[in-house]
Design a protein around this motif. Structure first.
Motif: not given
Length: 138
Positions: A60-61, A67-70, A51-55
């Motif tokens: 890509a990060q 994916l790591k969360a999943i 969420r931080y990176y998407q914000g």
């Protein structure tokens, strides 16, 4: 005066009970707490990182974190939802819709997931399917 009487009463009551401290059944025991913390994957932490990176539009990060969360928890609904949103943001609408289809199957009572699936269909021009899913959300 009443306070003094109360204190004397408490001291005498505690003093008379001290004889039980000699009994090994009532002895205090101090034992170390053995707790090991390790760097095992934490799905929620990876999701928050995504969420931080998407914000920050570091998509890509963000994708890697989701994916790591999943990978850490293959039922992490919010990570799947965020990944579907990320794919839509990139313009990968087919992949976005597939992600939302998957997550709505995992959590069929979540209105916001049907709303997101409907919006993904809408962006693809699949208006009938969009309508059906937005109605489910409502």
């Amino acid at each position: 005066m009443k306070l003094r009487i109360l204190v004397v009463t408490l001291i005498s009551a505690l003093g008379s009970g001290c004889s039980t401290l000699d009994d090994p059944r009532f002895a205090l025991q101090i034992q170390p707490l053995l707790s090991i913390r390790h760097g095992a994957p934490n799905a929620q932490a990876f999701y928050q990182l995504g969420r931080y990176y998407q914000g920050q539009f570091r998509l890509a990060q963000a994708e890697e974190a989701y994916l790591k969360a999943i990978a850490a928890d293959d039922h992490h609904v919010d990570a799947y939802n965020a990944l579907g949103s990320l794919y839509a943001e990139r313009g990968d609408l087919e992949r976005s819709a597939k992600m939302f289809e998957r997550v709505t199957a995992m959590a069929p009572d979540s209105a916001y997931l049907y709303n997101n699936l409907g919006f993904a269909y809408y962006l693809q021009g699949r208006f009938e399917e969009a309508y059906v899913n937005v109605r489910k959300a409502l």
